[in-house]
Write a protein that holds these residues in place. Structure first.
Motif, PDB file in Angstrom:
ATOM      1  N   LEU A 114       0.829  -1.198   0.000  1.00  0.00           N
ATOM      2  CA  LEU A 114       0.000   0.000   0.000  1.00  0.00           C
ATOM      3  C   LEU A 114       0.867   1.253   0.000  1.00  0.00           C
ATOM      4  CD1 LEU A 114      -2.508  -1.158   2.768  1.00  0.00           C
ATOM      5  CD2 LEU A 114      -3.000  -1.036   0.322  1.00  0.00           C
ATOM      6  N   ASP A 115       0.322   2.308  -0.555  1.00  0.00           N
ATOM      7  CA  ASP A 115       0.961   3.609  -0.490  1.00  0.00           C
ATOM      8  C   ASP A 115       0.622   4.259   0.847  1.00  0.00           C
ATOM      9  OD1 ASP A 115       2.230   5.874  -2.378  1.00  0.00           O
ATOM     10  OD2 ASP A 115       0.711   6.788  -1.075  1.00  0.00           O
ATOM     11  N   PRO A 116       1.520   5.026   1.434  1.00  0.00           N
ATOM     12  CA  PRO A 116       1.215   5.665   2.731  1.00  0.00           C
ATOM     13  C   PRO A 116      -0.046   6.527   2.710  1.00  0.00           C
ATOM     14  CG  PRO A 116       3.549   5.834   2.253  1.00  0.00           C
ATOM     15  CD  PRO A 116       2.904   5.284   1.012  1.00  0.00           C
ATOM     16  N   ASN A 117      -0.453   6.991   1.538  1.00  0.00           N
ATOM     17  CA  ASN A 117      -1.639   7.836   1.444  1.00  0.00           C
ATOM     18  C   ASN A 117      -2.889   7.072   1.026  1.00  0.00           C
ATOM     19  OD1 ASN A 117      -0.456  10.318   2.222  1.00  0.00           O
ATOM     20  ND2 ASN A 117       0.463  10.525   0.191  1.00  0.00           N
ATOM     21  N   ASP A 118      -2.797   5.764   0.927  1.00  0.00           N
ATOM     22  CA  ASP A 118      -3.996   4.975   0.636  1.00  0.00           C
ATOM     23  C   ASP A 118      -4.906   4.962   1.865  1.00  0.00           C
ATOM     24  OD1 ASP A 118      -3.213   4.402  -1.916  1.00  0.00           O
ATOM     25  OD2 ASP A 118      -2.399   2.413  -1.437  1.00  0.00           O
ATOM     26  N   LEU A 119      -6.201   4.848   1.601  1.00  0.00           N
ATOM     27  CA  LEU A 119      -7.199   4.731   2.666  1.00  0.00           C
ATOM     28  C   LEU A 119      -7.782   3.325   2.594  1.00  0.00           C
ATOM     29  CD1 LEU A 119      -8.682   6.442   4.867  1.00  0.00           C
ATOM     30  CD2 LEU A 119     -10.491   6.805   3.167  1.00  0.00           C
ATOM     31  N   VAL A 120      -7.634   2.570   3.678  1.00  0.00           N
ATOM     32  CA  VAL A 120      -8.067   1.169   3.688  1.00  0.00           C
ATOM     33  C   VAL A 120      -9.305   1.027   4.560  1.00  0.00           C
ATOM     34  CG1 VAL A 120      -7.345  -1.211   4.024  1.00  0.00           C
ATOM     35  CG2 VAL A 120      -5.631   0.538   3.523  1.00  0.00           C
ATOM     36  N   TRP A 121     -10.377   0.495   3.974  1.00  0.00           N
ATOM     37  CA  TRP A 121     -11.628   0.266   4.681  1.00  0.00           C
ATOM     38  C   TRP A 121     -11.808  -1.225   4.958  1.00  0.00           C
ATOM     39  CZ3 TRP A 121     -15.567   4.241   5.066  1.00  0.00           C
ATOM     40  CH2 TRP A 121     -15.281   5.427   4.364  1.00  0.00           C
TER      41      TRP A 121
ATOM     42  N   ILE B   9     -23.005  -3.800   0.822  1.00  0.00           N
ATOM     43  CA  ILE B   9     -21.663  -3.698   1.395  1.00  0.00           C
ATOM     44  C   ILE B   9     -21.718  -2.685   2.538  1.00  0.00           C
ATOM     45  CG2 ILE B   9     -20.502  -4.318  -0.746  1.00  0.00           C
ATOM     46  CD1 ILE B   9     -19.818  -1.289  -1.068  1.00  0.00           C
ATOM     47  N   TRP B  10     -20.730  -2.771   3.422  1.00  0.00           N
ATOM     48  CA  TRP B  10     -20.666  -1.828   4.539  1.00  0.00           C
ATOM     49  C   TRP B  10     -19.201  -1.480   4.795  1.00  0.00           C
ATOM     50  CZ3 TRP B  10     -25.022   0.301   6.404  1.00  0.00           C
ATOM     51  CH2 TRP B  10     -24.909   1.154   7.516  1.00  0.00           C
ATOM     52  N   PRO B  11     -18.662  -0.472   4.074  1.00  0.00           N
ATOM     53  CA  PRO B  11     -17.293  -0.037   4.357  1.00  0.00           C
ATOM     54  C   PRO B  11     -17.248   0.777   5.655  1.00  0.00           C
ATOM     55  CG  PRO B  11     -18.037   0.594   2.135  1.00  0.00           C
ATOM     56  CD  PRO B  11     -19.244   0.212   2.919  1.00  0.00           C
ATOM     57  N   TRP B  12     -16.248   0.492   6.507  1.00  0.00           N
ATOM     58  CA  TRP B  12     -16.104   1.188   7.784  1.00  0.00           C
ATOM     59  C   TRP B  12     -14.672   0.983   8.284  1.00  0.00           C
ATOM     60  CZ3 TRP B  12     -15.345  -1.620  12.492  1.00  0.00           C
ATOM     61  CH2 TRP B  12     -15.430  -3.019  12.353  1.00  0.00           C
ATOM     62  N   GLY B  13     -14.338   1.624   9.398  1.00  0.00           N
ATOM     63  CA  GLY B  13     -13.027   1.399  10.022  1.00  0.00           C
ATOM     64  C   GLY B  13     -11.862   1.798   9.146  1.00  0.00           C
ATOM     65  N   GLN B  14     -11.995   2.893   8.392  1.00  0.00           N
ATOM     66  CA  GLN B  14     -10.976   3.289   7.425  1.00  0.00           C
ATOM     67  C   GLN B  14      -9.782   3.984   8.079  1.00  0.00           C
ATOM     68  OE1 GLN B  14     -13.849   4.796   8.017  1.00  0.00           O
ATOM     69  NE2 GLN B  14     -13.923   6.917   7.336  1.00  0.00           N
ATOM     70  N   GLY B  15      -8.626   3.867   7.414  1.00  0.00           N
ATOM     71  CA  GLY B  15      -7.436   4.525   7.917  1.00  0.00           C
ATOM     72  C   GLY B  15      -6.229   4.289   7.025  1.00  0.00           C
ATOM     73  N   ARG B  16      -5.141   4.986   7.354  1.00  0.00           N
ATOM     74  CA  ARG B  16      -3.873   4.808   6.638  1.00  0.00           C
ATOM     75  C   ARG B  16      -3.262   3.444   6.982  1.00  0.00           C
ATOM     76  NH1 ARG B  16      -1.313   9.603   4.844  1.00  0.00           N
ATOM     77  NH2 ARG B  16      -2.484  11.503   5.344  1.00  0.00           N
ATOM     78  N   PRO B  17      -2.340   2.947   6.147  1.00  0.00           N
ATOM     79  CA  PRO B  17      -1.678   1.674   6.433  1.00  0.00           C
ATOM     80  C   PRO B  17      -1.035   1.648   7.820  1.00  0.00           C
ATOM     81  CG  PRO B  17      -1.230   2.344   4.185  1.00  0.00           C
ATOM     82  CD  PRO B  17      -1.949   3.494   4.833  1.00  0.00           C
TER      83      PRO B  17
END
Length: 396
Positions: free
Chosen positions: A87-94, A213-221
Motif C-alpha cells: 500500500l501507499d502511505p496515502n492509501d485509505l483502507v476500509w 456492502i458496509w465499508p467502515w473502520g478506514q485509515g492509513r496503512p
C-alpha cells in the motif's frame, strides 16, 4: 520460560437474568481456568484507552503490547496487514462487510452484520464480481474471509472520505441505518459505490443473504514496532480472524494459519493447540492464541451459545495446553479483549478479567475465574498495552 496469552474474544459479560444473575463465564463449566485461579495473579485490564471505541482492533492491539492511542489507524489497515498488501502511505483502507439489510437506503435496518455468517466460498465470488464491475483506478475490492473483506481507496487518506463517521455494523444490529447512509452521502463517490454494490448484490443469481456492502473502520496503512525487538521474545499469533493476524504480521511475529479455523463454535480447536505446541517446541517463546467464538455469540445475543463458547474454550484450548505442557516452565495469561454483553450485543469498555498462572504466581487464590473474582483482587492494569510488560514483570 515460555508464555501463552490465551484470549477468549468477548468473553466478559454482565449478569444475565436467564442464568440466574450469573455472567456466562460464571455459568460456564470451566474446571481448567478455575484450577489455575486457585493460585495465580489476577485482576482487571483496561484494554480500551479513554476516548477510543471498544473494538477488537483496539483491544487486541493493547493486549499484543502496543498502544492504540499511538499506533491505531483503523480496522481496515490492520486487516490489510494480515494479507500483506502493498500500500501507499496515502492509501485509505476500509474494512468491508457483506451485510444483510432490509433496504440499502436511509429507510433500512441492519439485519445481520455477517450475512448469516456467509462462508468464504460464497463471499469471494461476490467480492470478485464487485471488483470486476465497480473497481477502478480509485477503488479496489479485495476478498478476505467469510463476511470480512477490504476496500482500498487509492490516495484516499488525503480525501474527505477519510473523515466519514460510519458505525461498525455489529454495533447496529436491528437498528436504523439512516445516520450511516447520510454519512456515506457526504461523499458522492462512496454513496455511488454503496448504491451500485447493492444493485449488483440484488441480482437474482445471488444465492446468499448478502444484499449490501458496509465499508467502515478506514485509515492509513498500519506500522507497528517489531515485537521481538520490543519484548525480546520470538512470538506467534494463532487466530481465525484477520485483525489478529494483521497485528502479528505488522509486528513481525509468525502468523500461523490453521485449516478449519472459522471464528465460530465449530472452529478447529485442536489445530490451534497443536500449532501452539509445535511453535513452542521449535524455539518459540510466546504465543498469542485467540478464539473468536465467545464474541460472535455475544453479538448474536444467544445466551446458551455464549456459555457453550466459553465451555469449549476451557475444554479444548486451556485444558489440552495445560496437560501437554505439564512439568515444563510455562506461564499462562488468560483474558479477553473486551466485554460483549449479551444484552447489548456489542462491545463495551469494561475492564476485562485476567489471570496469570505459573508456579511462582501465588498472590491470589480465587474460588473460580470470573469477572467479579478478578475485580475483587484490587489489581488494575490501567493501560492495556502494558499488560504484557506487567505479565513479564510478575514472572521475573
Amino acid at each position: 520460560m515460555k508464555l501463552l496469552f490465551l484470549i477468549a474474544d468477548g468473553m466478559g459479560d454482565w449478569p444475565v437474568k436467564e442464568l440466574g444473575g450469573k455472567t456466562p463465564l460464571e455459568a460456564a463449566h470451566t474446571p481448567h481456568m478455575d484450577q489455575l485461579a486457585k493460585s495465580c495473579v489476577a485482576g482487571l485490564i483496561r484494554t480500551v484507552p479513554t476516548g477510543m471505541a471498544p473494538g477488537s482492533d483496539v483491544a487486541n492491539m493493547s493486549l499484543v503490547g502496543f498502544d492504540p492511542a499511538k499506533y491505531h489507524t483503523g480496522r481496515g489497515p490492520i486487516e490489510a496487514a494480515a494479507q500483506g498488501l502493498t500500500l501507499d502511505p496515502n492509501d485509505l483502507v476500509w474494512r468491508l462487510n457483506l451485510v444483510s439489510v432490509t433496504s440499502p437506503d436511509e429507510t433500512g435496518t441492519m439485519l445481520d452484520y455477517s450475512s448469516g455468517h456467509i462462508g468464504t466460498a460464497q463471499s469471494t465470488p461476490l467480492i470478485e464480481d464487485l471488483q470486476s464491475q465497480l473497481g477502478d483506478d480509485d477503488f479496489e475490492f479485495i476478498p478476505g474471509i467469510q463476511y470480512r473483506h477490504l476496500l482500498v481507496h487509492k490516495g484516499g487518506a488525503n480525501q474527505p472520505e477519510a473523515e466519514l463517521a460510519i458505525r461498525p455494523p455489529h454495533d447496529i444490529t436491528d437498528q436504523a441505518m439512516d445516520q450511516d447512509i447520510t454519512a456515506y452521502a457526504q461523499s458522492p463517490r462512496m454513496k455511488a459505490l454503496f448504491d451500485a454494490a447493492a444493485k449488483r448484490l440484488g441480482r437474482p443469481d445471488n444465492g446468499t443473504k448478502a444484499n449490501a456492502i458496509w465499508p467502515w473502520g478506514q485509515g492509513r496503512p498500519l506500522i507497528l514496532p517489531d515485537f521481538a525487538d520490543t519484548y525480546g521474545m520470538k512470538g506467534a499469533v494463532i487466530s481465525a480472524v484477520d485483525l489478529v493476524k494483521g497485528l502479528g504480521r505488522a509486528s513481525g511475529m509468525e502468523v500461523i494459519d490453521i485449516p478449519g479455523a472459522t471464528g465460530l463454535l465449530d472452529t478447529n480447536y485442536q489445530g490451534k493447540v497443536d500449532a501452539a505446541l509445535d511453535f513452542l517446541s521449535s524455539g518459540g517463546d510466546y504465543v498469542y492464541l485467540h478464539v473468536e467464538a465467545p464474541d460472535e455469540c455475544g453479538h448474536s445475543g444467544i445466551v446458551a451459545d455464549k456459555v457453550k463458547a466459553i465451555d469449549q474454550f476451557d475444554e479444548h484450548i486451556v485444558g489440552p495446553l495445560i496437560e501437554a505442557l505439564a512439568g515444563e516452565d510455562v506461564a499462562f495469561m488468560i483474558t479477553c479483549d473486551h466485554f460483549t454483553p449479551l444484552i447489548e450485543r456489542t462491545h463495551t469498555t469494561d475492564p476485562v478479567p485476567f489471570l496469570i498462572s505459573h508456579p511462582s504466581c501465588t498472590m491470589h487464590g480465587l474460588p473460580a475465574f470470573s469477572e467479579a473474582n478478578a475485580a475483587g483482587t484490587g489489581v488494575m492494569v490501567e493501560h492495556g498495552h502494558e499488560a504484557l510488560k506487567y505479565t513479564l514483570e510478575v514472572l521475573s
